[in-house]
Design an enzyme around this catalytic site. Structure first.
Site, PDB file in Angstrom:
ATOM      1  N   CYS C  75       0.853  -1.111   0.060  1.00 12.90           N
ATOM      2  CA  CYS C  75       0.242   0.055   0.149  1.00 12.90           C
ATOM      3  C   CYS C  75       0.877   1.370  -0.179  1.00 12.90           C
ATOM      4  CB  CYS C  75      -1.379  -0.437   1.100  1.00 12.90           C
ATOM      5  SG  CYS C  75      -1.811  -1.656   1.628  1.00 12.90           S
ATOM      6  N   GLU C 116     -25.807  10.248  13.703  1.00 14.46           N
ATOM      7  CA  GLU C 116     -24.954  10.255  14.358  1.00 14.46           C
ATOM      8  C   GLU C 116     -23.496  10.837  14.602  1.00 14.46           C
ATOM      9  OE1 GLU C 116     -25.572  13.380  17.283  1.00 14.46           O
ATOM     10  OE2 GLU C 116     -23.322  13.060  18.145  1.00 14.46           O
TER      11      GLU C 116
END
Lengths: 216, 216, 216, 216
Positions: C75, C116
């Site tokens: 990565c 939320e």
């Protein structure tokens, strides 16, 4: 490890499995003619050995923790019923959501077959039809004793009784067998719900097919 | 264990339960006329006791951590509302996905009955209808205080208030009862969603049936 | 705790969350103009600090572990893209099944609002529409760099990019913010799938209703 | 760490993953021409190194624990089949519910493609079609050996064989590769069920689309 310490250790493990949240559920272990039992309404993952009760098999308190606020488990009479009627060495009571949900998928008996985990239940082989009786819940846990005893006598081969919308009682000859069976039953309860969600019936993809696997 | 250490310990446990991920949620514990509270926006599973705030019940900061970057919890006014209006000894705020999802399955009230875990809520018995009011969420957490207070007053028997698409506030006379109740509510929220997914309604397989279990 | 030790500690935590199973996923943390990064194809929950690589921001290996079998993370170029283009202090790559499943529920953008946990993403408030771009996966992880960079530039406000049938990259100004945001995104990905399973749409039970909660 | 200690350590980890509950499942690791193996029917998360058996590759017991109650794993012949036929350095047997459920979703072969975790299986790339043969279960675990061997020979590229309504056997050149692959397979089994539940088919939202992501 003392039996009291072992109960605390197993209770922590059962908490992580989701069996004894909210102070519910528990485990008792027999030592000869005495039974070691956790107190009622305490946080099961945070118990210490000195909080345990010792009862005789008829339910008399032989030894109790010094903290006067502690009361014996509300499951006492149910634990003792399995010990007396089945000569169990340990009884586990679980509020696992898989057990509770299983009681909503079946009427009077939880039935499953052809799953490897069935072999974890004493006396059962893979193709056997595993049956667990389901008793109705009562407002007071102690009031369950009569119907639990009736279920134990009506199903002489069972090692567990489900309680509708509540959970399950599982026992074994010792704590090892009780725990092994409790894990197998829990797996089977969960598998039944997964199969229902996926629309997979018992009959489909049966492993009883006669055409064994052959090289292609 | 000091209350500050206990808060850190419980927060780690709540993290493992999925209640306080992403720095959300939390717990406060009252000590007499003071309230110990975690700071806002910190990783709840990695807190240390010296990061705690001490507030009076009217919300004045009595003692604060030495790290100037720390601010008191954004839930302060909500925590204090439950403490003042209900004389709570501890309040837990959870972002559990089960709580959040439960607020999408019910309109103004989460309602459930006939599940053993209901007995874990103070004053409730198995057959009682457990009701948890659901208030709408607000952009700022502090703006929830008014509707939370209104819900607490409108539902004098509740020990919890759900916040739509957000989570739940649960309290108790002490941290033990608050935690026990929070675990029971969370189980019930999850059970409601499982029942919905499996198409099991409250009415089906009711344990209120009058034909008690009998020997076959 | 050294940054190398912290990476090992966080990786163990991410393993328990199911983000880095099968040696996949990972985290890198910037220290000034250097980036500390785990090696490729190692078991993320069993790493030790001396296995870490140190890279410059342009990708040159500055320091490497003594074990010659270790290679830098596959990565690397993706981690460095987020660091260069967004001045990120840490990047997390997760294979969470919730992220992977989320990429199967949406076409080019994961979109959610009125939860939320959205507030855990920098710059977002509760009612905002959170958008996460989804890029297509490639056979080689390094080949993702170009489309990841394009997505980062096309979505200047995003802190994450989903990779179809693969997982997600999340970053933040430091490891604390990256982790907080990764937890919030993961919760939101899971919530979207739960809502889909339960047939709850974004529009139903909206908290944008104007009738605020009132006493009954 | 000795191989015996490593097996105990990995078994605890597999227990937490739900792979070896109810004493089922297990792992064996080869050391040259010997194979270290756990005993049958013990609680896999509570084993100690002195409980391990040492077998030759042809199945002869070379060394056994002093406890006479312990018997070699019932999986011995299956473990040894993978070792002999594939020169495996380690074999993992998991009862993961994801593996068991996967065998109910497919007839003779579990097939999946276009998921990043496929790359965790040796020799596979992202777009490859991963195939895992499914053999029927038998009443006695030892009776599986013949069909497992047939499946291994019929599928020369596979690193795993699923057993219907039972679980999965996974192997690798060493314990690291076996564990990595077991985690990847487990993820893929779970993903297949999630996709089925959400009504997402393999064909939808394919990442094989030729229109790569472009800046808007």
């Amino acid at each position: 490890m003392s039996t009291s310490s072992l109960i605390c250790d197993l209770a922590r493990q059962f908490y992580d499995l989701g069996w004894v949240t909210g102070t519910g559920g528990g485990i008792c272990i027999r030592e000869g003619d005495r039974v070691i039992m956790a107190p009622s309404a305490v946080q099961k993952e945070r118990m210490s050995p000195e909080q345990m009760f010792t009862l005789s098999i008829d339910g008399t308190i032989i030894d109790r923790p010094s903290d006067p606020a502690l009361r014996p488990s509300e499951c006492s009479s149910l634990f003792l019923a399995a010990i007396r009627l089945r000569n169990a060495g340990a009884v586990i009571h679980s509020h696992s959501i898989h057990a509770t949900i299983a009681t909503l998928l079946f009427e009077r008996e939880f039935v499953i077959s052809d799953l490897e985990m069935i072999k974890g239940i004493e006396g059962m082989s893979y193709h056997d039809r595993l049956v667990v009786p389901i008793i109705d819940n009562t407002a007071q846990e102690c009031d369950l004793a009569e119907s639990l005893e009736a279920a134990i006598e009506a199903y002489p081969d069972t090692h567990a009784v489900l309680v509708r919308r509540h959970g399950v009682y599982v026992w074994g000859r010792d704590w090892v067998q009780a725990k092994t069976q409790a894990e197998c039953y829990d797996y089977l309860f969960r598998a039944a719900a997964e199969m229902r969600r996926l629309g997979v019936t018992d009959a489909s993809l049966s492993s009883r097919s006669t055409d064994s696997y052959v090289r292609r």
